[in-house]
Design an enzyme around this catalytic site. Structure first.
Site, short mmCIF file in Angstrom:
data_model
loop_
_atom_site.label_atom_id
_atom_site.label_comp_id
_atom_site.label_asym_id
_atom_site.label_seq_id
_atom_site.Cartn_x
_atom_site.Cartn_y
_atom_site.Cartn_z
N LYS B 78 0.86 -1.18 0.00
CA LYS B 78 0.00 0.00 0.00
C LYS B 78 0.90 1.23 0.00
O LYS B 78 1.92 1.27 0.70
CB LYS B 78 -0.85 -0.03 1.27
CG LYS B 78 -1.85 1.09 1.39
CD LYS B 78 -2.66 0.93 2.67
CE LYS B 78 -3.79 1.94 2.75
NZ LYS B 78 -4.63 1.75 3.94
N SER B 153 -9.51 1.22 2.82
CA SER B 153 -8.70 2.03 1.94
C SER B 153 -7.64 1.25 1.17
O SER B 153 -7.17 1.72 0.12
CB SER B 153 -8.03 3.13 2.75
OG SER B 153 -7.13 2.62 3.69
N SER B 177 -9.42 -0.90 7.00
CA SER B 177 -8.78 -0.69 5.70
C SER B 177 -8.03 -1.89 5.12
O SER B 177 -7.71 -1.89 3.94
CB SER B 177 -7.82 0.50 5.76
OG SER B 177 -8.55 1.69 5.73
#
Lengths: 93, 470
Positions: B78, B153, B177
């Site tokens: 990420k 996310s 997330s």
């Protein structure tokens, strides 16, 4: 619930357009209305939790170690002068 | 099977037995990225040349008998982890051109273990969101159906993994997330106990809630990665100094007699019927393996979202105050709408006269939530719950109403507030062939227990083996 978006944006140093102010006022008011739900909860005598696993007073030896070079520290800025960060003046001469 | 489809354990074995080289494995992933990234928008930065050079070196080391635990295995992260000399954006235009001069601890540990960075994956800017629609670089599409969100996310992470662009991923979970996109894309995702993995060098969203964890194709891979990335770090004073168990060694235990709690508040109004039916099937599987189902209660569920959306924006308004557009990054006018909203909610909640009514109050309710979990775990070993109240939703469906978007997190935020670990894993599909996930939640520092329960479930099911039709 009413929120003074212009004032809050100023506190947060966020430049907003008039159109944004209008849009955010509506959205933020509905969010604040929702979170006001917490007023229902009786929290008398309840300690707040900030460190959830219960660690306290974490310290380490105060020893020096290599860190960024001046070039590395300045590697992401376009605002520099003689090897230093150049910032906007806050005091008038 | 193509090489890019392999799990870590399969890739390790293949490399060891010289069935293929790290260069071949890395090329297979890069080819898949090349083929599908344009459409899915999973990767923001691709390190093709660096990855191939690292793979070449790894092959030499393998030849020389080096047994580093992830040697030659390509992965992605990420885009919130600082990676020295590799662009790191946190999904925000504020950091569009930011090149960190240092490494996050998690990334450093993976590099030390021999893993090869393929690139950085898309996310809602600063972790603010549940769909990647708040990324300043465009939405990530769900590999199972491109009209749908991948979740967020860490949606770029799970889309990249589900479409086999990478062998494993590292995500970040502040209010769901890792788990939400894992469940939307049918991957495994582990949200660890707060402080189990160092936060150093991960771009902060909400510091008292942020956790760093693996997103993988199997539970075994998640356990293996956790052994490598977990542990105390003197650069993160909130990281736990506790010993790191050998999580993979705990995967051979059976779950006979394991007490699984079902909190009634997680199965009530608002839970989609297909999700409920799928979870019911999963419960049957677990009981057939010897687990016992017990009633549980987390009465504070209804206050989770309100508590979270005071604490997280408050902390993010403070964390994002450092972006001054002078030392690095662009001006504050480059923040996207959701970041602006959360900065303002937080600034408001922390401003003079409101602190006690909002932030302090929320931190008190947080204590009650934590106590609810402690109490529930007196009667059960793990808690099972849905990850999301619905299957994945359509792109654009919730973007006009931020509050509706926040409510998606109803089953995930409580876990961050209580600081406990939770393993999300695939447990079925809706009739529209969209993934459905569940989460197994344990007491703080019980990752070994939830990983083993998830592993047993995975042995009896084949959900994690299903692949989207790209």
């Amino acid at each position: 619930m009413k929120i003074d978006v212009a004032h809050v944006a100023k506190l947060a140093n966020l430049p907003l357009t008039d159109e944004e102010k209008k849009k955010f006022e509506k959205q933020l008011s509905s969010i604040l209305e929702y979170i006001a739900k917490l007023n229902e909860v009786d929290t008398k005598n309840i300690e707040p939790t900030s460190q959830v696993t219960g660690l306290e007073n974490v310290t380490r030896e105060d020893i020096t170690a290599p860190s960024f070079t001046q070039d590395e520290a300045l590697s992401n800025t376009t605002s520099k002068h003689n090897g230093l960060f150049k910032v906007p003046a806050i005091l008038e001469s | 099977m193509n090489l890019n489809q392999l799990t870590i354990s399969e890739a390790k074995e293949g490399l060891k037995e010289k069935k293929f080289s790290s260069v071949e494995l890395t090329k297979a992933c890069l080819l898949q990225i090349e083929k599908h990234n344009k459409e899915l928008n999973a990767f923001l930065t691709i390190c093709k040349d660096k990855a191939l050079a690292a793979a070449k070196k790894a092959d030499e080391k393998l030849k020389n008998g080096d047994t580093s635990p992830l040697l030659g295995i390509p992965f992605s992260m990420k885009d919130v982890y600082s990676t020295k000399n590799v662009r790191t954006t946190a999904g925000s235009k504020v950091l569009d051109n930011y090149i960190p001069p240092y490494n996050a601890t998690v990334y450093q540990k993976l590099v030390n273990a021999g893993a090869i960075l393929l690139g950085k994956t898309n996310c809602d800017a600063w972790g603010h969101g549940g769909s990647t629609e708040n990324s300043d670089f465009g939405v990530t599409k769900n590999p199972w159906n491109k009209d749908y969100v991948a979740g967020g996310s860490s949606g770029g992470s799970t889309a990249a993994l589900a479409s086999d662009m990478t062998i494993f991923e590292i995500g970040e979970d502040t209010g769901g997330s890792i788990r939400l996109p894992a469940s939307f894309c049918s991957t495994v995702g582990l949200k660890v106990t707060y402080g189990r993995v160092s936060r150093y060098g991960a771009i902060a969203y909400a510091s008292s809630l942020d956790t760093m964890g693996p997103i993988t194709k199997s539970v075994e891979d998640a356990a293996y990665l956790l052994e490598i990335i977990a542990g105390g770090d003197e650069k993160d004073a909130t990281s736990s100094p506790r010993n790191v168990p050998l999580y993979t060694k705990h995967l051979t235990n059976n779950i006979r007699g394991l007490r699984i709690g079902l909190p009634k508040e997680f199965f009530g109004k608002g839970l989609d019927i297909e999700v409920k039916q799928t979870i019911d099937e999963a419960i049957k599987t677990l009981t057939s393996q010897g687990a016992e189902i017990v009633d549980a209660s987390i009465p504070s569920v209804e206050y989770g979202i309100a508590t979270y959306y005071i604490i997280a924006p408050s902390e993010t308004s403070s964390n994002l105050a450092r972006y001054d557009g002078i030392r690095y990054g662009n001006k504050r006018s480059s923040f996207g709408d959701e970041a602006k909203r959360r900065i303002m909610i937080g600034t408001y909640a922390l401003s003079a006269g409101y602190y006690d009514a909002y932030y302090k109050k929320a931190m008190q309710v947080r204590t009650m939530i934590k106590n609810d979990f402690t109490k529930a775990f007196e009667k059960c070993d793990v808690i099972l719950s849905p990850v999301s109240p619905t299957p994945p939703f359509k792109i654009g469906e919730k973007t006009d109403d931020p509050l509706q978007m926040y409510l998606v997190d109803i089953y995930t935020v409580l876990i961050n507030l209580a600081g406990v670990p939770s393993l999300a894993l695939p447990c079925g599909f809706s009739k529209n062939n969209l993934p459905i996930g569940m989460q197994l939640i344990g007491p703080q520092f019980s990752e070994d227990k939830i990983l083993n329960a998830g592993y047993q479930f995975e042995q009896a099911t084949k959900w994690h083996k299903q692949k989207p039709n790209l």
